[in-house]
Design an enzyme around this catalytic site. Structure first.
Site, PDB file in Angstrom:
ATOM      1  N   GLY A  62       0.809  -1.217   0.000  1.00 32.38           N
ATOM      2  CA  GLY A  62       0.000   0.000   0.000  1.00 32.38           C
ATOM      3  C   GLY A  62       0.838   1.261   0.000  1.00 32.38           C
ATOM      4  O   GLY A  62       0.401   2.303  -0.494  1.00 32.38           O
ATOM      5  N   THR A 109       8.587  -1.355   7.822  1.00 35.77           N
ATOM      6  CA  THR A 109       8.639  -2.418   6.815  1.00 35.77           C
ATOM      7  C   THR A 109      10.087  -2.786   6.501  1.00 35.77           C
ATOM      8  O   THR A 109      10.881  -1.926   6.112  1.00 35.77           O
ATOM      9  CB  THR A 109       7.876  -1.949   5.558  1.00 35.77           C
ATOM     10  N   GLU A 242      -6.862  -6.921  -0.937  1.00 30.85           N
ATOM     11  CA  GLU A 242      -6.823  -6.545   0.484  1.00 30.85           C
ATOM     12  C   GLU A 242      -8.191  -6.145   1.044  1.00 30.85           C
ATOM     13  O   GLU A 242      -8.479  -6.431   2.195  1.00 30.85           O
ATOM     14  CB  GLU A 242      -5.822  -5.407   0.697  1.00 30.85           C
ATOM     15  N   HIS A 258       1.179  -9.603 -26.262  1.00 27.33           N
ATOM     16  CA  HIS A 258       2.329 -10.393 -26.674  1.00 27.33           C
ATOM     17  C   HIS A 258       2.469 -11.662 -25.843  1.00 27.33           C
ATOM     18  O   HIS A 258       3.492 -12.334 -25.918  1.00 27.33           O
ATOM     19  CB  HIS A 258       3.593  -9.523 -26.607  1.00 27.33           C
ATOM     20  N   LYS A 352       3.926 -10.876   8.905  1.00 24.09           N
ATOM     21  CA  LYS A 352       4.946  -9.981   9.492  1.00 24.09           C
ATOM     22  C   LYS A 352       5.310 -10.465  10.889  1.00 24.09           C
ATOM     23  O   LYS A 352       6.475 -10.404  11.290  1.00 24.09           O
ATOM     24  CB  LYS A 352       4.427  -8.534   9.523  1.00 24.09           C
TER      25      LYS A 352
HETATM   26  O1  PA5 Z   1      -1.758  -2.628   2.641  1.00 31.03           O
HETATM   27  C1  PA5 Z   1      -0.995  -3.087   3.475  1.00 31.03           C
HETATM   28  O2  PA5 Z   1      -1.271  -3.178   4.689  1.00 31.03           O
HETATM   29  C2  PA5 Z   1       0.367  -3.567   3.032  1.00 31.03           C
HETATM   30  O3  PA5 Z   1       0.420  -3.694   1.647  1.00 31.03           O
HETATM   31  C3  PA5 Z   1       1.436  -2.598   3.558  1.00 31.03           C
HETATM   32  O4  PA5 Z   1       1.313  -1.350   2.938  1.00 31.03           O
HETATM   33  C4  PA5 Z   1       2.818  -3.199   3.314  1.00 31.03           C
HETATM   34  O5  PA5 Z   1       2.939  -4.406   4.023  1.00 31.03           O
HETATM   35  C5  PA5 Z   1       3.936  -2.270   3.746  1.00 31.03           C
HETATM   36  O6  PA5 Z   1       3.720  -1.748   5.020  1.00 31.03           O
HETATM   37  P1  PA5 Z   1       3.896  -0.170   5.233  1.00 31.03           P
HETATM   38  O7  PA5 Z   1       2.903   0.453   4.321  1.00 31.03           O
HETATM   39  O8  PA5 Z   1       3.584   0.074   6.665  1.00 31.03           O
HETATM   40  O9  PA5 Z   1       5.298   0.119   4.876  1.00 31.03           O
END
Ligand code: PA5
Length: 360
Positions: A62, A109, A242, A258, A352
């Protein structure tokens, strides 16, 4: 066509399922864009602009999509390459002349922090974008520019806070121009859309509820085309994952012609369970338009449904935000149609947790 027991016009039932309030966060997204512009234009001092040879955006999930959301709409204007790094290792070209934005909503992260370490050891010109965590601590220890974004969001719901300050910084540093004005106009445009897509707008008048309802029982496959539409397609895919907790896949024209165009030829049963969503824009490059039309004709009998969604907007940033907003609402309504709270992502948290327990 919907196989859902949930009535997408029953506001009270939806509020019960949406226990953590994702719809409210989405409805306030235009406001988030304006606040993000303020954060980006704030007093935060930026690195020296002279001699910059590349811009790099670090981040995962995200937060990581910020890189693509910066690179695509500025691609035909910015004079230095914009690299996105969604992993543990910085490319060799990153050096003291690289402007590096480290984006992590949580600030914790591990992939992003690993790249931050490498960027620091190469004396790159680092800027942090985060709500806190270890990244905010590093920024304080090293006296790095820090865009501190509000806490309490899911990273994917904070997209405006995460990528708009980067665009504003590039503009402040003279690497692009006019973007702040365009984002501000896009926020006004999305204000209108937020009424159109609102939970209070009935399904018959609400294209996002209609598409969500048509997607129940299907696997979404989203096609964009090179540039902002490909980024939007990626965002739709990850939001279906998500928010709605369904598998989803994306690809983009012309590249998919392609390879993937051939791949629909077998596994008919699986194809019939796929709902292809083709993101389009007006005007559309004529060769892309032809490719889309021919492709849809070739594969129409190999997929369950095809829906086309045409972006509204007058420039690449408006087109990108318009499609992102449509897809975000659709993914949340699909979650609700499936009886699923869109907010929690327990598998990401579990993964995580397990990685943290085994740091070796
Ligand atoms: O949507 C999410 O929760 C994940 O894709 C996080 O964005 C991803 O794990 C990375 O974490 P952060 O955005 O805290 O760096």
């Amino acid at each position: 066509m919907s196989k859902s027991d949930v009535d997408l016009d029953d506001v009270e039932q939806l509020a019960e399922i949406d226990a953590s309030g994702m719809l409210g966060v989405l409805e306030r997204f235009p406001e988030q864009l304006r606040e993000a512009l303020e954060i980006g234009r704030s007093e935060v001092g930026l690195p020296e602009a002279g001699g910059i040879s590349s811009a790099v955006v670090l981040g995962m999930g995200g937060s990581g999509i910020s890189g693509a959301a910066v690179a695509a709409p500025s691609a035909h204007e910015i004079k230095v390459p914009v690299l996105t790094v969604n992993g543990y290792r910085l490319p060799a070209l990153v050096d003291e002349n690289s402007l590096v934005f480290a984006v992590s909503y949580s600030g914790n992260t591990e992939e992003t922090l690993a790249c931050v370490d490498q960027a620091l050891s190469r004396n790159a010109r680092l800027v942090a974008v985060t709500s806190g965590g270890r990244l905010a601590e590093i920024a304080a220890e090293r006296d790095l520019p820090l865009f501190k974004v509000p806490v309490g969001y899911q990273p994917r719901a904070a997209l405006g806070y995460l990528f708009i300050p980067i665009l504003a910084s590039l503009e402040r540093m003279g690497l692009i121009s006019g973007m702040v004005r365009k984002v501000s106009a896009a926020a006004d445009m999305l204000e209108e859309r937020s009424r159109e897509y609102s939970v209070r707008t009935p399904l018959d008048d609400n294209p996002t509820k209609r598409l969500a309802s048509d997607l129940v029982g299907y696997l979404p496959v989203i096609y964009g085309s090179e540039g902002p539409l490909a980024v939007a397609a990626m965002r739709w895919k990850t939001q279906f994952n998500e928010n709605s907790k369904v598998p989803a896949f994306y690809h983009w024209f012309p590249e998919l012609n392609h390879n993937e165009t051939v791949g629909w030829q077998h596994l008919e049963e699986i194809g019939s369970k796929c709902h292809l969503i083709v993101l389009r824009e007006k005007p559309e490059q004529s060769r892309i338009r032809k490719r889309i039309e021919i492709t849809m004709d070739l594969i129409k009998d190999s997929v369950g449904h095809i829906t086309q969604v045409c972006a509204r907007g007058d420039n690449p940033i408006e087109v990108l935000l318009d499609l992102i907003y449509f897809g975000d609402f659709t993914s949340v309504y699909l979650a609700l149609a499936l009886g699923q709270d869109p907010t929690p992502v327990t598998r990401i948290e579990e993964l995580k947790r397990r990685l943290a327990a085994d740091p070796g």
